[in-house]
Design a protein around this motif. Structure first.
Motif, mmCIF file in Angstrom:
data_model
loop_
_atom_site.group_PDB
_atom_site.id
_atom_site.type_symbol
_atom_site.label_atom_id
_atom_site.label_comp_id
_atom_site.label_asym_id
_atom_site.label_seq_id
_atom_site.Cartn_x
_atom_site.Cartn_y
_atom_site.Cartn_z
ATOM 1 N N GLU A 20 0.834 -1.210 0.000
ATOM 2 C CA GLU A 20 0.000 0.000 0.000
ATOM 3 C C GLU A 20 0.867 1.257 0.000
ATOM 4 O O GLU A 20 0.557 2.245 -0.675
ATOM 5 N N PHE A 21 1.958 1.200 0.746
ATOM 6 C CA PHE A 21 2.891 2.319 0.830
ATOM 7 C C PHE A 21 3.489 2.627 -0.540
ATOM 8 O O PHE A 21 3.490 3.777 -1.002
ATOM 9 N N PHE A 22 3.973 1.576 -1.228
ATOM 10 C CA PHE A 22 4.542 1.788 -2.557
ATOM 11 C C PHE A 22 3.457 2.122 -3.586
ATOM 12 O O PHE A 22 3.681 2.936 -4.492
ATOM 13 N N ASP A 23 2.274 1.520 -3.462
ATOM 14 C CA ASP A 23 1.181 1.839 -4.385
ATOM 15 C C ASP A 23 0.846 3.326 -4.335
ATOM 16 O O ASP A 23 0.557 3.947 -5.370
ATOM 17 N N HIS A 24 0.873 3.885 -3.155
ATOM 18 C CA HIS A 24 0.557 5.315 -3.022
ATOM 19 C C HIS A 24 1.652 6.186 -3.618
ATOM 20 O O HIS A 24 1.389 7.074 -4.436
ATOM 21 N N HIS A 25 2.894 5.915 -3.237
ATOM 22 C CA HIS A 25 3.985 6.803 -3.633
ATOM 23 C C HIS A 25 4.450 6.576 -5.073
ATOM 24 O O HIS A 25 4.885 7.524 -5.742
ATOM 25 N N LEU A 26 4.378 5.348 -5.561
ATOM 26 C CA LEU A 26 4.912 5.046 -6.892
ATOM 27 C C LEU A 26 3.840 4.913 -7.959
ATOM 28 O O LEU A 26 4.128 5.058 -9.152
ATOM 29 N N LYS A 27 2.612 4.629 -7.534
ATOM 30 C CA LYS A 27 1.517 4.487 -8.502
ATOM 31 C C LYS A 27 0.472 5.584 -8.389
ATOM 32 O O LYS A 27 -0.440 5.661 -9.221
ATOM 33 N N GLY A 28 0.575 6.394 -7.331
ATOM 34 C CA GLY A 28 -0.373 7.481 -7.163
ATOM 35 C C GLY A 28 -1.715 7.080 -6.617
ATOM 36 O O GLY A 28 -2.680 7.845 -6.704
ATOM 37 N N GLN A 29 -1.809 5.873 -6.051
ATOM 38 C CA GLN A 29 -3.078 5.456 -5.463
ATOM 39 C C GLN A 29 -3.332 6.209 -4.161
ATOM 40 O O GLN A 29 -2.406 6.677 -3.500
ATOM 41 N N ALA A 30 -4.581 6.319 -3.792
ATOM 42 C CA ALA A 30 -4.947 7.050 -2.582
ATOM 43 C C ALA A 30 -4.310 6.399 -1.362
ATOM 44 O O ALA A 30 -4.271 5.167 -1.240
ATOM 45 N N ALA A 31 -3.830 7.233 -0.462
ATOM 46 C CA ALA A 31 -3.199 6.721 0.755
ATOM 47 C C ALA A 31 -4.264 6.294 1.743
ATOM 48 O O ALA A 31 -5.203 7.056 2.013
ATOM 49 N N PRO A 32 -4.162 5.100 2.299
ATOM 50 C CA PRO A 32 -5.104 4.703 3.353
ATOM 51 C C PRO A 32 -4.893 5.571 4.591
ATOM 52 O O PRO A 32 -3.839 6.201 4.760
ATOM 53 N N ASP A 33 -5.874 5.592 5.467
ATOM 54 C CA ASP A 33 -5.829 6.483 6.632
ATOM 55 C C ASP A 33 -4.619 6.243 7.510
ATOM 56 O O ASP A 33 -4.062 7.182 8.078
ATOM 57 N N TRP A 34 -4.197 4.964 7.647
ATOM 58 C CA TRP A 34 -3.063 4.691 8.530
ATOM 59 C C TRP A 34 -1.798 5.382 8.034
ATOM 60 O O TRP A 34 -0.895 5.682 8.831
ATOM 61 N N MET A 35 -1.717 5.637 6.716
ATOM 62 C CA MET A 35 -0.577 6.354 6.152
ATOM 63 C C MET A 35 -0.768 7.866 6.222
ATOM 64 O O MET A 35 0.170 8.603 6.549
ATOM 65 N N SER A 36 -1.955 8.324 5.907
ATOM 66 C CA SER A 36 -2.173 9.767 5.818
ATOM 67 C C SER A 36 -2.391 10.412 7.178
ATOM 68 O O SER A 36 -2.006 11.570 7.402
ATOM 69 N N LYS A 37 -3.003 9.679 8.124
ATOM 70 C CA LYS A 37 -3.350 10.279 9.412
ATOM 71 C C LYS A 37 -2.731 9.580 10.609
ATOM 72 O O LYS A 37 -2.659 10.172 11.697
ATOM 73 N N GLY A 38 -2.325 8.321 10.440
ATOM 74 C CA GLY A 38 -1.906 7.544 11.595
ATOM 75 C C GLY A 38 -3.114 6.905 12.256
ATOM 76 O O GLY A 38 -4.251 7.099 11.832
ATOM 77 N N VAL A 39 -2.894 6.131 13.310
ATOM 78 C CA VAL A 39 -3.975 5.455 14.024
ATOM 79 C C VAL A 39 -3.810 5.704 15.522
ATOM 80 O O VAL A 39 -2.831 5.241 16.119
ATOM 81 N N PRO A 40 -4.739 6.443 16.155
ATOM 82 C CA PRO A 40 -4.661 6.642 17.605
ATOM 83 C C PRO A 40 -4.724 5.320 18.355
ATOM 84 O O PRO A 40 -5.366 4.365 17.903
#
Length: 974
Positions: A941-961
């Protein structure tokens, strides 16, 4: 005609396109039910007429496939349940196969959820070529009785029976179909011929405990020895004409049991030798006893028994409790009360308390000092040879350590062969001599700088006499270690860049490589050691020759001075072909039999081709010069094997995008026929379109190579997001199939290429004092060369590595902004602080790793400060521009968790994009399946977002309390 050809071409294209359309990228969820042949999952019957292999999956039920090798229509499939380590065996006479059936995956899950008792397993017995099948329920292990193959032996799980260690052994007669049950069997072992079964009984209250011998041909049982003792450690001779065992008897005076050696020979009319050390007050040091931690064994000539001994430790005595005289206590209390009442100075409650305390301090404390609660602590002393942490890891091994000893049966004499001054002993072939060694004198320095030294001794096994062979012998690599000849009379060893042979009887050393035109030093070894040797192939079976590997070719060196050494393979160095290793086709061999054809695995250093070649016997002994190549392909050719009793051969072949398959062939490896259908669901998924081999030159002038794996559905001229992966040298994996699985590092190149990524795996060679910069000098030129192929999208490149590869990743992103994302698993990040930390898995300090192993530094940080700092990611952290996914677990026993925390906090302080994932209780790699799944998905998911431009899941964009973490993990679990 042209129209017909065009029509056929369009038809074929449409079929290919339709098949391609039906193939989908493999998801991480698909991996759970992926079925394939595990390691050791294929076997030939001894006569080469039958084959069997198993297909297993992590969360899928497996199957066993059985067929005649010459008849594909005879294929049958049998369910084996959910098997982690499938078990199946052919009988030695090739008439039977037995295999284990495990509970189904759904049954395991339900039982796990219900926290039920362990589920029972089955054994199926099939007579080959028939429909005859028999099933045994609720079993443990199983085995045939070796060469005779007249019986199937089945262990039944222990149920009840208190402290007794025995359980039922079922003996099934394959001829009559009848079964016999032996009760309370603790151990059993069959001789090579399969005619006799030795077993020990361990019953409740030790009733009937003893050593027994069952003649399987007439079903007669002989009682060899019985006692209220524990019998264990059965060990047959290789010929199967005798066996040894231990009898261990409790003695309340000691913490350990007292041992007796039992030797049995002359199976027709068993002759039993008992050596009870406790009764040998003149010949056996009574501070010792025979150890249960080393299997006893007969000498080849059946004149001596070898066994282990260890010191006795007295049992702790219980301190008897003193009887309390109630009248005396009452009188003393009355006297104290009278004193207090007569004391006119007591004016307040505080005064009263002080008076009582004063009386109490005058009491005589009957409690002994050693009854006080002791602290829990460790004392680390600078003169300790081994760190306290290492001593803790080795504690059980140290407790169970034993010294070799020998009993001369005819002389009735015990001889101790080693003591605490010589910790290691290797009994050489034919038991004429033993090779002893010890490193205690050098252990502290070895643990500090990693340079290996050891003292060596020769022990005469007739007399026990010890003479020193080497003092402070340097061992820069495994290749230097002394190796005994097949007759046990000589030793081959490496020293100062040459190989020598030592004749034990004449005490003479001979340099056998000084006149050869090549070096046997491993010039590719770039660690901080002096003249590491390439490991030799070893001795010939007649001890007349040694076969050496110079890194390319194989040399036959005679012990007879009248003969000359021969380069057997001849073209290795010139053609850049490595003759890597010999296939051992006879598991019982003693040395390399030069009267038979020798099969060799070959590998093209620059082409990455691989294959199998042969060396043929010469008429006058030894081998003829000149290797004959039988297979040489752009594929990974491996695992040559042979049917035990027939000239039927198999080998495996695989490519990066083609699963490993087993091929049937003859002694010339001609006309191979595919036997297996490994990974039967492979056609459902899209795989890499192929591979490219990239040549490049590092910034320091080294000519290296990289493996470039194309994405599935690759279209020439189109650029693809790319993940660069590395760990020292890995370009040799160009043709290796990566079986889809949840690895402990989250990485699987086949999953990435299946999902549209290109994968680049470059080689790295190292310069001393620059492990991090070496990666920069090698990886960036490799990327530049790969970009020229037009495959890689230079704007969408990522980095990944784990452990040492994780270090390379964490360092590379401090030196270049070229990569759009990076994932580093368990990385070293501060070479200075890491140097003084502990490798907790072994308990050893890291300093030896830094100076003589992977670190490749000369000296410690205080001697080489600038180099350590120059190669530490943490000191260049301000340069990082690449988003980083960092994996580091709190129980990492290789790279301390603080290394990840230090890097994470530094990046966070600088407000750099970094995410650290930590799996509680996990070590250097992930062990739990649920954790492996989770990290594999997150990293993609991390590489899909940064290398393919896919939407970042919340755990990447916001973190998880923290308070939402449980729900987050539950939602993602699969």
């Amino acid at each position: 005609m042209r129209k017909q050809i065009l029509f056929l071409w369009l038809f074929a294209f449409s079929i290919t396109f339709a098949i391609a359309q039906n193939q989908k990228p493999m998801s991480w969820k698909d991996v759970a039910t992926w079925k394939s042949i595990p390691n050791g999952g294929f076997k030939l019957s001894p006569d080469g007429q039958w084959m069997a292999y198993v297909l297993t999956g992590l969360e899928a039920d497996g199957e066993l496939i059985l067929q005649k090798v010459a008849d594909t229509t005879s294929k049958k499939s049998f369910p084996i349940g959910n098997a982690n380590f499938p078990s199946f065996e052919f009988s030695e006479n090739s008439q039977w196969i037995a295999f284990r059936e495990y509970p189904k995956f759904s049954e395991k899950k339900a039982n796990e959820k219900a926290k039920g008792k362990p589920l029972k397993e089955k054994v199926h017995l099939i007579k080959l070529g028939t429909e005859d099948k028999k099933t045994f329920e609720g079993i443990g292990g199983f085995s045939f009785n070796s060469e005779a193959s007249t019986h199937l032996l089945i262990n039944l799980p222990k149920e009840g029976n208190g402290d007794a260690k025995g359980s039922d052994l079922l003996i099934h007669n394959l001829t009559t179909g009848k079964s016999q049950n032996l009760g309370n069997v603790r151990e059993h072992a069959v001789n090579k011929a399969g005619t006799h079964l030795a077993y020990t009984v361990d019953a409740a209250n030790s009733q009937g405990n003893g050593l027994y011998l069952l003649n399987l041909s007439n079903n007669s049982i002989q009682v060899l020895d019985t006692d209220e003792a524990g019998y264990q450690s059965l060990n047959w001779t290789e010929k199967g004409d005798a066996f040894a065992a231990l009898k261990m008897k409790k003695d309340k005076k000691y913490k350990q049991d007292l041992g007796t050696i039992v030797g049995v020979k002359n199976l027709g009319n068993p002759q039993v030798t008992l050596y009870e050390a406790a009764k040998d007050s003149t010949g056996f040091d009574q501070k010792y006893t025979i150890s249960p931690n080393r299997r006893p064994m007969w000498s080849e000539d059946l004149t001596r028994l070898f066994y282990g001994i260890h010191p006795l430790v007295l049992a702790e005595k219980e301190t008897p409790k003193k009887e309390v005289d109630a009248d005396s206590v009452k009188a003393a209390e009355t006297e104290q009360l009278t004193k207090i009442m007569a004391d006119t100075t007591i004016k307040s409650l505080s005064d009263l308390q002080k008076a009582i305390a004063k009386l109490n301090t005058g009491k005589v404390d009957d409690k002994k000092a050693n009854d006080a609660k002791k602290p829990e602590m460790t004392i680390w002393h600078w003169n300790d040879d081994r760190l306290q942490s290492r001593q803790q890891v080795m504690e059980n091994m140290d407790k169970n350590y034993s010294f070799w000893a020998m009993y001369d049966v005819s002389a009735k004499k015990h001889i101790a062969l080693q003591d605490s001054s010589m910790r290691d002993l290797n009994i050489l072939p034919h038991e004429l001599y033993a090779l002893g060694s010890d490193q205690q004198t050098y252990e502290l320095d070895i643990n500090l700088d990693g340079q290996q030294y050891r003292d060596y001794y020769i022990v005469d096994l007739k007399t026990g006499e010890k003479t020193q062979l080497f003092e402070k012998f340097y061992q820069p690599s495994f290749g230097s270690i002394p190796r005994p000849s097949t007759d046990g009379k000589k030793l081959l060893y490496g020293k100062d860049g040459h190989f020598y042979v030592y004749d034990i009887a004449t005490k003479s050393h001979s340099n056998i490589t000084e006149k050869l035109p090549v070096t046997f030093v491993n010039v590719e070894d770039d660690h901080n050691v002096e003249k590491p040797m390439v490991s030799p192939w070893g001795w010939s079976s007649d001890s007349q020759y040694v076969l050496l590997n110079d890194g390319w070719d194989i040399w036959q060196v005679p012990m007879n001075a009248k003969e000359s050494p021969i380069n057997l393979t001849q073209n290795g160095r010139a053609s850049k072909i490595k003759y890597q290793y010999r296939f051992n086709l006879n598991p019982d061999e003693k040395g390399i039999d030069l009267t038979k054809t020798v099969y060799v695995r070959t590998y093209g250093e620059r082409t990455k081709k691989s294959g199998i070649a042969t060396l043929s016997p010469a008429k006058k002994g030894g081998l003829m010069a000149g290797a004959k190549s039988l297979i040489w392909e752009d594929a990974a050719i491996m695992d040559l094997d042979k049917a035990e009793k027939a000239s039927v051969y198999t080998f495996t072949k695989e490519k990066f995008n083609e699963p490993t398959q087993v091929y049937l062939t003859d002694a010339n490896l001609s006309n191979p026929k595919q036997l297996t259908q490994n990974a039967p669901n492979a056609s459902k998924f899209a795989w890499s379109s192929g591979v490219k081999l990239i040549d490049y030159v590092t910034a320091k002038g080294d000519s290296l190579q990289a493996a470039l794996f194309l994405p599935a559905g690759y279209v020439e001229g189109q650029k693809y997001p790319t993940v660069v992966y590395y760990y020292e040298k890995l370009s040799q994996t160009l043709h290796n199939w990566s079986n889809p699985s949840y690895s402990g590092t989250g990485w699987n190149p086949n999953l990435y290429t299946s999902n549209g990524y290109a994968v680049l795996i470059p080689d790295i060679v190292y310069k001393l004092d620059d492990p991090g910069m070496s990666a920069v000098w090698a990886v960036l030129p490799a990327v530049d060369a790969a970009i020229k192929t037009g495959v890689i999208d230079e704007k969408n490149m990522g980095l990944h590595g784990h452990s040492w590869g994780g270090y390379q990743t964490s360092f590379l992103i401090t030196q270049t902004p070229r990569f759009k994302a990076a994932a580093a698993g368990a990385p070293l990040t501060n070479m200075i602080s890491m140097y003084d930390l502990i490798y907790w898995n072994s308990g050893s300090g890291n300093m030896s790793i830094f100076e003589a192993s992977q670190g490749r530094f000369r000296g410690g940080p205080w001697e080489n400060w600038e180099a350590y700092e120059r190669n530490s990611p943490i000191y260049h952290v301000k340069n990082v521009q690449t988003p980083l996914l960092l994996l580091h677990n709190d129980k990492d026993g290789a790279v301390d968790f603080t290394q990840g925390v230090e890097y994470y906090n530094a990046l966070r302080r600088l407000k750099k994009p970094v995410i650290m994932v930590q799996y509680l209780g996990e070590n250097h790699g992930l062990g739990k399946t649920e954790n492996r799944k989770d990290y594999a998905v997150r990293m993609m998911e991390f590489f899909d977002h940064h290398l393919k431009g896919q939407a970042a899941p919340d755990w990447m964009s916001k973190g998880v309390p923290r308070l939402q973490l449980g729900e987050h993990l539950e939602e993602r679990a699969f």
